[in-house]
Motif scaffolding. Structure first.
Motif, PDB file in Angstrom:
ATOM      1  N   SER A   4      -6.403  -7.764   4.563  1.00 22.02           N
ATOM      2  CA  SER A   4      -6.174  -7.213   5.893  1.00 22.02           C
ATOM      3  C   SER A   4      -5.434  -5.874   5.833  1.00 22.02           C
ATOM      4  CB  SER A   4      -5.387  -8.204   6.750  1.00 22.02           C
ATOM      5  OG  SER A   4      -4.119  -8.445   6.168  1.00 22.02           O
ATOM      6  N   GLN A   5      -4.852  -5.552   4.711  1.00 23.43           N
ATOM      7  CA  GLN A   5      -4.149  -4.284   4.583  1.00 23.43           C
ATOM      8  C   GLN A   5      -5.138  -3.186   4.185  1.00 23.43           C
ATOM      9  OE1 GLN A   5      -1.194  -5.196   1.629  1.00 23.43           O
ATOM     10  NE2 GLN A   5       0.337  -5.620   3.202  1.00 23.43           N
ATOM     11  N   PRO A   6      -5.026  -1.998   4.809  1.00 23.84           N
ATOM     12  CA  PRO A   6      -5.948  -0.920   4.472  1.00 23.84           C
ATOM     13  C   PRO A   6      -5.707  -0.348   3.072  1.00 23.84           C
ATOM     14  CG  PRO A   6      -4.349  -0.187   6.100  1.00 23.84           C
ATOM     15  CD  PRO A   6      -4.131  -1.659   5.894  1.00 23.84           C
ATOM     16  N   TYR A   7      -4.536  -0.574   2.499  1.00 21.32           N
ATOM     17  CA  TYR A   7      -4.216  -0.063   1.164  1.00 21.32           C
ATOM     18  C   TYR A   7      -3.821  -1.235   0.276  1.00 21.32           C
ATOM     19  CZ  TYR A   7      -3.843   4.004   4.096  1.00 21.32           C
ATOM     20  OH  TYR A   7      -4.109   4.975   5.015  1.00 21.32           O
ATOM     21  N   PRO A   8      -4.343  -1.262  -0.947  1.00 21.70           N
ATOM     22  CA  PRO A   8      -4.041  -2.366  -1.853  1.00 21.70           C
ATOM     23  C   PRO A   8      -2.548  -2.490  -2.187  1.00 21.70           C
ATOM     24  CG  PRO A   8      -5.905  -1.115  -2.658  1.00 21.70           C
ATOM     25  CD  PRO A   8      -5.331  -0.364  -1.492  1.00 21.70           C
ATOM     26  N   ARG A  11       2.249   2.006  -2.883  1.00 24.24           N
ATOM     27  CA  ARG A  11       2.143   3.335  -3.500  1.00 24.24           C
ATOM     28  C   ARG A  11       0.923   4.091  -2.961  1.00 24.24           C
ATOM     29  NH1 ARG A  11       3.954   7.860  -4.751  1.00 24.24           N
ATOM     30  NH2 ARG A  11       2.952   8.901  -6.482  1.00 24.24           N
ATOM     31  N   GLU A  12      -0.199   3.426  -2.852  1.00 26.55           N
ATOM     32  CA  GLU A  12      -1.396   4.079  -2.309  1.00 26.55           C
ATOM     33  C   GLU A  12      -1.189   4.494  -0.863  1.00 26.55           C
ATOM     34  OE1 GLU A  12      -5.126   2.177  -2.964  1.00 26.55           O
ATOM     35  OE2 GLU A  12      -4.634   1.719  -5.052  1.00 26.55           O
ATOM     36  N   ARG A  13      -0.492   3.689  -0.104  1.00 23.10           N
ATOM     37  CA  ARG A  13      -0.195   4.036   1.285  1.00 23.10           C
ATOM     38  C   ARG A  13       0.691   5.281   1.339  1.00 23.10           C
ATOM     39  NH1 ARG A  13       3.451   4.269   4.827  1.00 23.10           N
ATOM     40  NH2 ARG A  13       5.053   3.321   3.550  1.00 23.10           N
ATOM     41  N   GLN A  14       1.690   5.337   0.474  1.00 20.00           N
ATOM     42  CA  GLN A  14       2.592   6.488   0.443  1.00 20.00           C
ATOM     43  C   GLN A  14       1.846   7.764   0.056  1.00 20.00           C
ATOM     44  OE1 GLN A  14       5.623   5.188  -2.269  1.00 20.00           O
ATOM     45  NE2 GLN A  14       6.776   4.118  -0.683  1.00 20.00           N
TER      46      GLN A  14
END
Length: 88
Positions: A4-8, A11-14
Protein backbone atom coordinates in the motif's frame (compact mmCIF):
# COMPACT_ATOMS: atom_id res chain seq x y z
CA UNK A 1 -0.60 -8.85 -1.49
CA UNK A 2 -0.08 -5.37 -2.92
CA UNK A 3 2.13 -2.98 -1.04
CA UNK A 4 0.00 0.00 0.00
CA UNK A 5 3.00 2.31 0.30
CA UNK A 6 4.06 4.10 -2.90
CA UNK A 7 7.74 3.67 -1.96
CA UNK A 8 9.34 0.41 -0.85
CA UNK A 9 11.32 2.18 1.85
CA UNK A 10 11.81 5.49 3.59
CA UNK A 11 15.06 6.25 1.74
CA UNK A 12 13.34 6.07 -1.66
CA UNK A 13 10.63 8.39 -0.41
CA UNK A 14 13.24 10.88 0.81
CA UNK A 15 15.06 10.78 -2.52
CA UNK A 16 11.80 11.35 -4.39
CA UNK A 17 10.88 14.29 -2.13
CA UNK A 18 14.33 15.84 -2.51
CA UNK A 19 14.16 15.57 -6.30
CA UNK A 20 10.70 17.10 -6.33
CA UNK A 21 11.89 19.98 -4.15
CA UNK A 22 14.89 20.59 -6.43
CA UNK A 23 12.54 20.68 -9.44
CA UNK A 24 10.31 23.23 -7.70
CA UNK A 25 13.27 25.40 -6.74
CA UNK A 26 14.61 25.21 -10.29
CA UNK A 27 11.26 26.39 -11.67
CA UNK A 28 11.16 29.25 -9.16
CA UNK A 29 14.72 30.33 -10.01
CA UNK A 30 14.00 30.29 -13.73
CA UNK A 31 10.79 32.26 -13.20
CA UNK A 32 12.59 34.91 -11.14
CA UNK A 33 15.40 35.12 -13.68
CA UNK A 34 12.88 35.58 -16.48
CA UNK A 35 11.11 38.33 -14.53
CA UNK A 36 14.36 40.19 -13.89
CA UNK A 37 15.48 39.73 -17.50
CA UNK A 38 12.19 41.19 -18.72
CA UNK A 39 12.55 44.17 -16.36
CA UNK A 40 16.02 44.77 -17.77
CA UNK A 41 15.09 44.38 -21.44
CA UNK A 42 11.62 45.94 -21.61
CA UNK A 43 13.04 49.37 -22.40
CA UNK A 44 15.01 47.93 -25.34
CA UNK A 45 12.72 45.35 -26.99
CA UNK A 46 9.03 44.51 -27.08
CA UNK A 47 7.52 41.58 -25.22
CA UNK A 48 7.20 39.44 -28.34
CA UNK A 49 10.90 39.73 -29.12
CA UNK A 50 11.73 39.06 -25.49
CA UNK A 51 9.60 35.90 -25.47
CA UNK A 52 11.34 34.61 -28.59
CA UNK A 53 14.74 35.21 -27.02
CA UNK A 54 13.58 33.66 -23.75
CA UNK A 55 12.37 30.49 -25.47
CA UNK A 56 15.84 30.05 -26.98
CA UNK A 57 17.70 30.73 -23.73
CA UNK A 58 20.00 27.85 -22.69
CA UNK A 59 18.63 27.88 -19.13
CA UNK A 60 15.65 25.82 -20.28
CA UNK A 61 17.78 22.72 -20.74
CA UNK A 62 19.55 23.09 -17.40
CA UNK A 63 18.86 20.93 -14.37
CA UNK A 64 18.92 22.17 -10.76
CA UNK A 65 22.70 22.22 -10.35
CA UNK A 66 23.38 23.74 -13.76
CA UNK A 67 20.75 26.44 -13.13
CA UNK A 68 22.19 27.37 -9.75
CA UNK A 69 25.74 27.40 -11.14
CA UNK A 70 24.73 29.49 -14.18
CA UNK A 71 22.91 32.08 -12.07
CA UNK A 72 25.75 32.30 -9.54
CA UNK A 73 28.25 32.78 -12.39
CA UNK A 74 26.08 35.67 -13.62
CA UNK A 75 26.34 37.26 -10.16
CA UNK A 76 22.89 36.42 -8.82
CA UNK A 77 22.26 35.52 -5.19
CA UNK A 78 20.09 32.41 -5.19
CA UNK A 79 18.20 33.36 -2.02
CA UNK A 80 17.45 36.83 -3.38
CA UNK A 81 16.12 35.32 -6.60
CA UNK A 82 13.86 32.99 -4.63
CA UNK A 83 12.63 35.93 -2.56
CA UNK A 84 12.05 37.97 -5.74
CA UNK A 85 10.03 35.15 -7.30
CA UNK A 86 7.73 34.85 -4.29
CA UNK A 87 7.02 38.60 -4.34
CA UNK A 88 5.92 38.73 -7.98
Amino acid sequence: MVNSQPYPNERERQVFEAEREKDQITKRLKSAFKSLAWQYHQQQIDEGEFNIRWQNHPIHSMDYYETVWYLMQKGFCIQELLNTETQT
